[in-house]
Design a protein around this motif. Sequence first.
Motif, PDB file in Angstrom:
ATOM      1  N   ASP A  37       0.822  -1.205   0.000  1.00  0.00           N
ATOM      2  CA  ASP A  37       0.000   0.000   0.000  1.00  0.00           C
ATOM      3  C   ASP A  37       0.858   1.257   0.000  1.00  0.00           C
ATOM      4  N   LYS A  38       2.026   1.178   0.669  1.00  0.00           N
ATOM      5  CA  LYS A  38       2.905   2.335   0.705  1.00  0.00           C
ATOM      6  C   LYS A  38       3.515   2.624  -0.661  1.00  0.00           C
ATOM      7  N   GLN A  39       3.492   1.622  -1.553  1.00  0.00           N
ATOM      8  CA  GLN A  39       4.009   1.830  -2.896  1.00  0.00           C
ATOM      9  C   GLN A  39       3.011   2.581  -3.773  1.00  0.00           C
ATOM     10  N   TRP A  40       1.801   2.774  -3.283  1.00  0.00           N
ATOM     11  CA  TRP A  40       0.764   3.513  -3.994  1.00  0.00           C
ATOM     12  C   TRP A  40       0.347   4.705  -3.148  1.00  0.00           C
ATOM     13  N   GLN A  41       0.077   5.799  -3.828  1.00  0.00           N
ATOM     14  CA  GLN A  41      -0.384   6.987  -3.114  1.00  0.00           C
ATOM     15  C   GLN A  41      -1.344   7.764  -3.997  1.00  0.00           C
ATOM     16  N   HIS A  42      -2.438   8.217  -3.390  1.00  0.00           N
ATOM     17  CA  HIS A  42      -3.374   9.050  -4.151  1.00  0.00           C
ATOM     18  C   HIS A  42      -2.771  10.439  -4.300  1.00  0.00           C
ATOM     19  N   ILE A  43      -2.552  10.827  -5.558  1.00  0.00           N
ATOM     20  CA  ILE A  43      -1.997  12.144  -5.860  1.00  0.00           C
ATOM     21  C   ILE A  43      -3.157  13.018  -6.340  1.00  0.00           C
ATOM     22  N   LYS A  44      -3.596  13.919  -5.496  1.00  0.00           N
ATOM     23  CA  LYS A  44      -4.836  14.670  -5.738  1.00  0.00           C
ATOM     24  C   LYS A  44      -4.856  15.393  -7.084  1.00  0.00           C
ATOM     25  N   PRO A  45      -3.802  16.126  -7.483  1.00  0.00           N
ATOM     26  CA  PRO A  45      -3.867  16.824  -8.773  1.00  0.00           C
ATOM     27  C   PRO A  45      -4.049  15.879  -9.971  1.00  0.00           C
ATOM     28  N   PHE A  46      -3.516  14.644  -9.862  1.00  0.00           N
ATOM     29  CA  PHE A  46      -3.703  13.663 -10.929  1.00  0.00           C
ATOM     30  C   PHE A  46      -5.025  12.917 -10.795  1.00  0.00           C
ATOM     31  N   GLY A  47      -5.632  12.970  -9.616  1.00  0.00           N
ATOM     32  CA  GLY A  47      -6.938  12.369  -9.396  1.00  0.00           C
ATOM     33  C   GLY A  47      -6.951  10.862  -9.249  1.00  0.00           C
ATOM     34  N   ILE A  48      -5.796  10.228  -9.132  1.00  0.00           N
ATOM     35  CA  ILE A  48      -5.721   8.766  -9.054  1.00  0.00           C
ATOM     36  C   ILE A  48      -4.609   8.350  -8.095  1.00  0.00           C
ATOM     37  N   ARG A  49      -4.640   7.058  -7.717  1.00  0.00           N
ATOM     38  CA  ARG A  49      -3.523   6.476  -6.983  1.00  0.00           C
ATOM     39  C   ARG A  49      -2.401   6.176  -7.962  1.00  0.00           C
ATOM     40  N   PRO A  51       1.518   4.411  -8.652  1.00  0.00           N
ATOM     41  CA  PRO A  51       2.497   3.444  -8.162  1.00  0.00           C
ATOM     42  C   PRO A  51       3.866   4.110  -7.986  1.00  0.00           C
ATOM     43  N   LEU A  52       4.249   4.377  -6.758  1.00  0.00           N
ATOM     44  CA  LEU A  52       5.436   5.182  -6.475  1.00  0.00           C
ATOM     45  C   LEU A  52       6.742   4.419  -6.633  1.00  0.00           C
ATOM     46  N   LYS A  53       6.676   3.102  -6.800  1.00  0.00           N
ATOM     47  CA  LYS A  53       7.917   2.340  -6.930  1.00  0.00           C
ATOM     48  C   LYS A  53       8.588   2.571  -8.286  1.00  0.00           C
ATOM     49  N   TYR A  54       7.851   3.193  -9.229  1.00  0.00           N
ATOM     50  CA  TYR A  54       8.408   3.464 -10.556  1.00  0.00           C
ATOM     51  C   TYR A  54       8.832   4.925 -10.659  1.00  0.00           C
ATOM     52  N   ASP A  55       9.898   5.156 -11.406  1.00  0.00           N
ATOM     53  CA  ASP A  55      10.462   6.501 -11.508  1.00  0.00           C
ATOM     54  C   ASP A  55      10.014   7.259 -12.757  1.00  0.00           C
ATOM     55  N   VAL A  56       9.627   6.530 -13.799  1.00  0.00           N
ATOM     56  CA  VAL A  56       9.314   7.163 -15.086  1.00  0.00           C
ATOM     57  C   VAL A  56       7.822   7.015 -15.375  1.00  0.00           C
ATOM     58  N   HIS A  57       7.114   8.147 -15.403  1.00  0.00           N
ATOM     59  CA  HIS A  57       5.661   8.159 -15.614  1.00  0.00           C
ATOM     60  C   HIS A  57       5.328   8.882 -16.922  1.00  0.00           C
ATOM     61  N   GLY A  58       4.233   8.453 -17.553  1.00  0.00           N
ATOM     62  CA  GLY A  58       3.838   9.098 -18.797  1.00  0.00           C
ATOM     63  C   GLY A  58       2.374   8.859 -19.114  1.00  0.00           C
ATOM     64  N   ALA A  78       3.431  16.833  -9.228  1.00  0.00           N
ATOM     65  CA  ALA A  78       2.619  16.622  -8.025  1.00  0.00           C
ATOM     66  C   ALA A  78       3.089  15.357  -7.328  1.00  0.00           C
ATOM     67  N   GLY A  79       3.204  15.436  -6.010  1.00  0.00           N
ATOM     68  CA  GLY A  79       3.612  14.264  -5.244  1.00  0.00           C
ATOM     69  C   GLY A  79       4.978  13.744  -5.622  1.00  0.00           C
ATOM     70  N   GLY A  80       5.838  14.629  -6.091  1.00  0.00           N
ATOM     71  CA  GLY A  80       7.166  14.203  -6.514  1.00  0.00           C
ATOM     72  C   GLY A  80       7.191  13.540  -7.872  1.00  0.00           C
ATOM     73  N   ILE A  81       6.064  13.578  -8.598  1.00  0.00           N
ATOM     74  CA  ILE A  81       5.956  12.937  -9.909  1.00  0.00           C
ATOM     75  C   ILE A  81       5.761  13.985 -10.988  1.00  0.00           C
ATOM     76  N   VAL A 222       7.721  -3.670 -20.645  1.00  0.00           N
ATOM     77  CA  VAL A 222       8.395  -2.370 -20.552  1.00  0.00           C
ATOM     78  C   VAL A 222       7.465  -1.256 -20.092  1.00  0.00           C
ATOM     79  N   LEU A 223       6.172  -1.366 -20.401  1.00  0.00           N
ATOM     80  CA  LEU A 223       5.228  -0.300 -20.060  1.00  0.00           C
ATOM     81  C   LEU A 223       3.974  -0.902 -19.444  1.00  0.00           C
ATOM     82  N   TRP A 224       3.436  -0.198 -18.473  1.00  0.00           N
ATOM     83  CA  TRP A 224       2.214  -0.636 -17.793  1.00  0.00           C
ATOM     84  C   TRP A 224       1.241   0.533 -17.749  1.00  0.00           C
ATOM     85  N   GLN A 225       0.095   0.357 -18.422  1.00  0.00           N
ATOM     86  CA  GLN A 225      -0.994   1.332 -18.322  1.00  0.00           C
ATOM     87  C   GLN A 225      -1.842   0.920 -17.122  1.00  0.00           C
ATOM     88  N   HIS A 226      -1.699   1.650 -16.027  1.00  0.00           N
ATOM     89  CA  HIS A 226      -2.315   1.247 -14.770  1.00  0.00           C
ATOM     90  C   HIS A 226      -3.624   1.969 -14.461  1.00  0.00           C
TER      91      HIS A 226
END
Length: 256
Positions: A37-49, A51-58, A78-81, A222-226
């Motif tokens: 659960d700590k690997q996921w966090q709801h980031i309010k500006p993005f409106g979703i939880r 996955p914080l264990k990954y460094d590259v988001h798109g 937002a949220g360091g992302i 290589v990519l995960w649409q979560h």
Amino acid sequence: MSQSVSLRTLYIRYKLWVWLGLGLLLVGLVWRGCRADKQWQHIKPFGIRMPLKYDVHGIDVSHHNRRIDWKRVSQMQAGGIRLQFAFIKATEGATHIDRQFARNWREAKAAGLLRGAYHFYHPRRDPKRQADNFIRQVKLQRGDLAPVLDFEIDRGIPAEELIDGLRIWLTQVEAHYDIRPIIYVNANFYKRYIAGNFDDYPLWIADYSNTQLTRYDTDKLVLWQHNKNGYVNGIQGFVDFNVFVPDPDELKKICL
């Protein structure tokens, strides 16, 4: 009498060990759950939880996202992302061109985002003509992400025929750009058509239910649409969110 006491003592000890084992198991499960659960966090500006264990988001977009302000997209944090890449719909079938592709392609790069292009595959259209359609529209440059085959519909085509068509598109596009295309697919189609047939291709999986991606070939994933319901500054409506799964240093392996 002494034998009876001895057996009773052993039974009590056995029960204690069983309860101790169950207690340790429960603690372990709770700990793992808290850790996950700590690997996921709801980031309010993005409106979703996220996955914080990954460094590259798109994200990935098409004309359905209407006119995009790419400068605002690239500046959002937002949220360091922050968003680092965008896959943009280029073509569909044998003739269709996404009406926002040229603008999105140009402005995403100008905004400093790593860009990639994808083709929405129609199994009832000639795969050679579909590959030609994509190649005519997409002029990849050094540093761009590998081309993507977006495979979401099968239209009742026999599996063997459908797989042959996918292979034709992939082979033709790889020969043109000199890089192996990425296959975008959902969990169901991955199991039915991709696994065992296209294991040498980089995989982009759309899976909104899993927090652990153990049922996919991790060597090729290589990519995960979560999530498909995120929000991004500069884009109207919902946006698909993705992460680059391997170590960030390996991102260059799926770039020209």
